[in-house]
Design an enzyme around this catalytic site. Structure first.
Site: not given
Ligand SMILES: Cc1cc2nc3c(=O)[nH]c(=O)nc-3n(C[C@H](O)[C@H](O)[C@H](O)COP(=O)(O)OP(=O)(O)OC[C@H]3O[C@@H](n4cnc5c(N)ncnc54)[C@H](O)[C@@H]3O)c2cc1C
Length: 542
Positions: A473
């Site tokens: 997280h």
């Molecule tokens: C294994 C695991 C289990 C989890 N379990 C839970 C759960 O059960 N419940 C829950 O609430 N949360 C859970 N989480 C946490 C939750 O999924 C994250 O907090 C949330 O998805 C974060 O969202 P975000 O939009 O910040 O980033 P992300 O969803 O990680 O999105 C970032 C995106 O940007 C892309 N990206 C990054 N850098 C670049 C670049 N330079 N150029 C182009 N694209 C790029 C990535 O490839 C990715 O697709 C878990 C996470 C993991 C990894």
């Protein structure tokens, strides 16, 4: 060179929401750039498949922290989704908004408009609540399913133990009474994962004004003076430049958004110069403020059959697989994080300070580097686990090279705040107490070492340092705050000191929420979309 109104970097939990909301206006041209590829994969769609994607480099950045002194110099493994849907495509699907007090704290810290009463409607806007019978209430596109019918019968012992301890029961951690023990609701739609991509992006992909580019690694944001005017990205070995008429929005997640800012010259000047990057803006807060949840699990052999007995034998796996194929039900249709809770470790704690997990499965014999959710121990077993809800320790994410393909240096600085150690002791003591209830004593055949029962406070901490792990997280690396010297974005998520640039993802959390971080990240994106559209309207009128 192509021009767009909005360029969104990252199609994760937040980016998919933005792509949907900003492209709803047919007059806006929106480009969504994603470093990973398609999410049309069996192990992504199958709920329990996150055991497979956990180490799969085709869909996962597979980060590791630097060795952390407080956890015996271990490196912590940090999976992150590198695929359409981002981490919402590989996470454990648990849907928890967090506690209302989490957001009141955000407002209290000076972030106007981010208190519980302000953000509640943004959660609701996304959610489609599905009850245990499968009936969906009207609402948003993100399915939040009550899967209590699929939960293992072992749960009755956990709830009986909680009752003995005087803990309340809640039927909905996202309802008016989130405190207590209960069953986690998850993001599945009729037994299939419902990621942010499924809920928000896919329905918008038919729009002519939304363009999605996959395998497109954004290398840096381009500036004219202090205005972000576009980005440079690499796709299949070629470098492209695209321009943004209105805004560039970073939704690359808590590791990659600060990394991209630093690669673009926005970060601590000394760090940037060390890597030969000329600063656009000296901003030490970029990459700082990192927070994460860490948890520890205690393993027990059980006196009655658990999921191990179902999923360990080949015949059981086949039966579960067949059941899933025929009905989309059974253990493969849910997360292994079945039950849990938000509880107070001490009666005088102002809010719940521990999140619990009760999983009717163990993998104590799993080889290192494997996450065999489908291959549990050959005996009946279960897990009790806790994580302190609101750790205070903060670390940093910093580039380790000017090469966009090099992983950044991640230093969570775990357990550096004294309060965090006290919370670990309180958590260990709490599980000790739970394991000593009548209900648990009946269920526990024997504890699997290390034995929590005899541990002193010091031993609880020592064991935690030895075995704790990230719950994945990470947040706070481009934190929102009222002071431009300490925060990266303002309460409208605009990067301080620059124009035409926002960060919208988990990195803007001013403090970590008490529960899992996917739901609040999606909320942040919903609210950001409203603010971006409102600002657009105002500019058009001016
Ligand atoms: C294994 C695991 C289990 C989890 N379990 C839970 C759960 O059960 N419940 C829950 O609430 N949360 C859970 N989480 C946490 C939750 O999924 C994250 O907090 C949330 O998805 C974060 O969202 P975000 O939009 O910040 O980033 P992300 O969803 O990680 O999105 C970032 C995106 O940007 C892309 N990206 C990054 N850098 C670049 C670049 N330079 N150029 C182009 N694209 C790029 C990535 O490839 C990715 O697709 C878990 C996470 C993991 C990894």
């Amino acid at each position: 060179m192509a021009d767009f109104d909005y360029i969104i970097v990252g199609s994760g939990s937040a980016g998919c929401v933005l792509a949907n909301r900003l492209s709803a206006d047919a007059g806006s041209q929106v480009l969504l750039l994603e470093a990973g590829g398609s999410d049309r994969r069996f192990w992504i769609k199958l709920p329990i498949g996150y055991g497979r994607t956990y180490f799969d480099e085709r869909v996962n950045w597979k980060y590791e922290t630097e060795p952390e002194p407080a956890i015996k110099n271990r490196r912590s493994y940090w999976p992150r989704g590198k695929v359409i849907g981002g981490s919402s495509s590989i996470n454990a699907m648990v849907y928890c908004r967090g506690l209302p007090s989490d957001f009141d704290d955000w407002r209290q810290l000076g972030n106007a408009g981010w208190g519980w009463t302000d953000v509640k409607a943004y959660f609701e806007r996304s959610e489609c609540r599905v009850d245990a019978s499968g009936k969906a209430a009207p609402g948003g596109p993100l399915h939040v399913s009550d899967v209590s019918n699929e939960m293992h019968p072992l749960r009755r012992h956990y709830f009986a133990a909680a009752e003995e301890m005087g803990l309340p029961y809640t039927d909905d951690f996202n309802g008016p009474n989130p405190e207590g023990v209960g069953i986690y609701h998850i993001n599945t739609r009729r037994g299939v994962r419902c990621s942010s991509a499924d809920a928000f992006l896919r329905p918008a992909l038919g729009r002519a004004n939304l363009q999605l580019e996959t395998h497109a690694l954004v290398r840096r944001v381009l500036f004219q003076g202090r205005r972000a005017v576009g980005v440079e990205y690499e796709q299949h070995g070629r470098v492209h430049v695209v321009r943004a008429r209105r805004e560039v929005i970073l939704s690359a997640g808590a590791i990659n958004s600060p990394k991209l800012l630093q690669l673009s010259g926005v970060g601590p000047a000394a760090l940037l110069r060390q890597h030969g990057i000329e600063p656009v803006l000296d901003q030490p807060a970029v990459g700082g403020g990192l927070q994460d949840h860490i948890a520890v699990s205690y393993f027990y052999k059980a006196t009655e059959p658990t999921l191990n007995d179902q999923l360990h034998p080949i015949s059981g796996k086949l039966a579960a697989g067949l059941r899933y194929v025929l009905s989309r039900k059974g253990p493969l249709s849910v997360s292994v994080n079945q039950c849990g809770g938000f509880v107070r470790s001490r009666a005088d704690a102002p809010t719940p300070d521990l999140q619990l997990y009760f999983n009717p499965i163990t993998y104590s014999t799993a080889p290192a580097g494997k996450r065999p959710l489908m291959n549990p121990d050959p005996f009946s077993g279960f897990i009790l686990s806790f994580q302190p809800c609101r750790p205070l320790s903060r670390g940093r994410v910093d580039i380790s090279s000017a090469d966009p393909k090099t992983a950044p240096s991640i230093r969570p600085n775990y357990l550096s705040a004294e309060q965090d150690i006290a919370d670990v002791i309180a958590g260990g003591r709490f599980i000790q107490q739970m394991a000593r209830t009548e209900a648990m004593r009946r269920l526990i055949k024997e504890a699997i070492p290390p034995y929590l029962d005899g541990m002193t406070d010091e031993q609880i901490v020592e064991d935690f340092r030895e075995r704790c792990g990230s719950v994945f997280h990470p947040v706070g690396t481009c934190a929102m705050g009222p002071d431009a010297r300490q925060a990266v974005v303002d309460s409208r998520l605009r990067v301080y000191g620059l124009e035409g640039l926002r960060v919208v993802d988990a990195s803007i959390f001013p403090t970590i929420t008490s529960g899992n971080t996917n739901a609040p990240t999606i909320m942040v994106a919903q609210k950001a979309a409203d603010m971006i559209l409102a600002d657009q309207k105002q500019q058009d009128v001016a």
